[in-house]
Write a protein that holds these residues in place. Structure first.
Motif, short mmCIF file in Angstrom:
data_model
loop_
_atom_site.label_atom_id
_atom_site.label_comp_id
_atom_site.label_asym_id
_atom_site.label_seq_id
_atom_site.Cartn_x
_atom_site.Cartn_y
_atom_site.Cartn_z
N GLU A 300 34.14 18.83 15.60
CA GLU A 300 35.39 19.26 16.23
C GLU A 300 36.61 18.54 15.66
O GLU A 300 37.72 19.06 15.74
N PHE A 301 36.44 17.36 15.08
CA PHE A 301 37.57 16.63 14.52
C PHE A 301 37.74 16.85 13.02
O PHE A 301 38.64 16.27 12.42
N GLU A 302 36.91 17.64 12.42
CA GLU A 302 37.09 17.96 11.01
C GLU A 302 38.21 18.99 10.87
O GLU A 302 38.26 19.98 11.59
N GLN A 305 38.03 22.87 11.12
CA GLN A 305 37.53 23.33 12.41
C GLN A 305 38.61 23.11 13.47
O GLN A 305 38.87 23.99 14.30
N LEU A 306 39.25 21.95 13.45
CA LEU A 306 40.26 21.61 14.44
C LEU A 306 41.44 22.58 14.42
O LEU A 306 41.90 23.04 15.47
N TRP A 307 41.92 22.91 13.23
CA TRP A 307 43.13 23.73 13.09
C TRP A 307 42.81 25.20 12.77
O TRP A 307 43.70 25.95 12.39
N LYS A 308 41.58 25.62 12.98
CA LYS A 308 41.14 26.95 12.56
C LYS A 308 42.02 28.07 13.12
O LYS A 308 42.47 28.95 12.39
N GLN A 309 42.27 28.04 14.41
CA GLN A 309 43.05 29.11 15.03
C GLN A 309 44.53 29.01 14.69
O GLN A 309 45.22 30.03 14.55
N VAL A 310 45.03 27.80 14.56
CA VAL A 310 46.43 27.62 14.17
C VAL A 310 46.64 28.18 12.76
O VAL A 310 47.59 28.93 12.51
#
Length: 388
Positions: A300-302, A305-310
């Motif tokens: 989740e902090f990679e 993955q973290l900014w996927k939707q942004v």
């Protein structure tokens, strides 16, 4: 380039761009936390930027193949100059103008590699956001089979002056090479100052300025950066002067190299005068992102993955979704900091330990009389993620 103010800005966003320029002109402190108009946002976090150090992995690995200190130093300088195009012009070429990267969160991670090709060995990349206020990114890049490793950290202080954004890059990197003799060669690398021009037209681009250094025990290399209208009259010009370190005069060669760091350069003084030095007009080799979990997946902090939707919102032009998802991440971070404060705990760094001073920086920095005379550092724990 556009000739009228704001001509490069999408018509629907010209008023917001004008407001943005007025707001940065009125700020006297750091600009890094300011919110940019949507069209200037990048879908990539700053955590991925250390990958630009190695988009020519063959040059990185080739440093270890040199037989003398003079050849090694020239190889280090060639590799470094060859990284600048990717670091400072690639977004202009792919996105039409410089874009503001996403601000990383504390503990954000990125792992990647460049595979072994033609015997150059695999090169691995590890990045961790080690501070949020101020934002500091630490990284390690290593080719284990060649014995070449780069460890460093980078932060920025930004201000507005003369119609440009000035970025003072804080931090440094240390390159080490394991020699056949068993010794380790060390190279201190400092970072150039950046100037972001083209704001008036809404088409920002980066120019490098002032001087950065590469220093080892035997050599000192000062790299001067000048833009259009200075000594070569060309954008992205540089002049690298490589001289023997104090105490080594008369036994080692001196060299001067000039050109444009985003294209080509040549030796202009010394025994190799007239020969080509670097050429980055060909293709680069982007990093392959890899998951750091035991399963090979991204945690989740990679960063991706973290900014996927942004990132999805920015790429698709759905800035409402991008803003909404970005706010979720930022609010989660604020709550984490509140919880840590209430519990009297501190976010534990995963891959790096902070120390107040770097003895290598102090020792080698004296040879170039660079300032400041001391800097802190982040020591890599050598804990690469497990291989899936």
């Amino acid at each position: 380039m556009a000739e009228q103010a704001g001509e490069a800005v999408p018509p629907a966003q010209r008023s917001s761009w004008a407001s943005f320029l007025k707001s940065i002109a009125s700020v006297s402190g750091d600009l890094s936390s300011m919110t940019c108009p949507p069209f200037i946002l990048s879908p990539v976090s700053l955590t991925e930027f250390p990958a630009y150090w190695c988009e020519h992995p063959e040059l990185f690995s080739a440093i270890a193949d040199q037989g003398t200190e003079e050849q090694r130093m020239l190889a280090v300088v060639k590799w470094f100059i060859s990284t600048l195009k990717g670091q400072y012009t690639s977004r202009n070429e792919s996105m039409g103008s410089e874009k503001k990267p996403l601000n990383p969160v504390l503990g954000e991670l990125f792992y990647g590699n460049w595979p072994d090709v033609n015997g150059r060995g695999e090169t691995e990349l590890l990045v961790e956001q080690v501070s949020h206020h101020p934002p500091i990114t630490a990284y390690a890049i290593e080719n284990k089979s060649k014995g070449v490793k780069l460890v460093g950290h980078n932060a920025q202080k930004t201000s507005f002056s003369g119609g440009s954004i000035i970025v003072k890059q804080i931090g440094h990197a240390t390159l080490t090479i394991k020699l056949p003799s068993g010794d380790v060669a060390e190279y201190l690398i400092t970072l150039p100052r950046l100037r972001i021009d083209g704001l008036w037209y809404g088409a920002p681009y980066i120019e490098l300025s002032e001087t950065s250094w590469i220093i080892c025990k035997e050599y000192v290399c000062a790299i001067e950066y000048k833009g259009k209208g200075y000594f070569s009259g060309k954008t992205h010009s540089f002049k690298a002067t490589l001289t023997p370190a104090p105490g080594f005069g008369g036994t080692l060669g001196s060299h001067v190299i000039e050109g444009t760091w985003h294209t080509t350069s040549k030796f202009t003084s010394g025994p190799k005068t007239g020969l080509e030095f670097h050429n980055v007009t060909g293709p680069k080799e982007e990093v392959t992102a890899i998951g750091g979990q035991t399963s090979g997946e991204m945690g989740e902090f990679e960063t991706r993955q973290l900014w996927k939707q942004v990132a999805k919102g920015i790429r698709e032009g759905d800035f409402d979704m991008a803003s909404r998802e970005k706010s979720k991440i930022e609010n989660d971070q604020r709550q984490r900091r509140k919880d840590e404060l209430a519990a009297g705990t501190k976010w534990p760094l995963k891959h790096f330990d902070h120390v107040d001073s770097d003895p290598t920086y102090e020792r080698l920095g004296k040879l170039g009389k660079i300032t400041p005379v001391t800097e802190d550092m982040y020591v890599f724990k050598e804990n690469w993620p497990p291989v899936a």
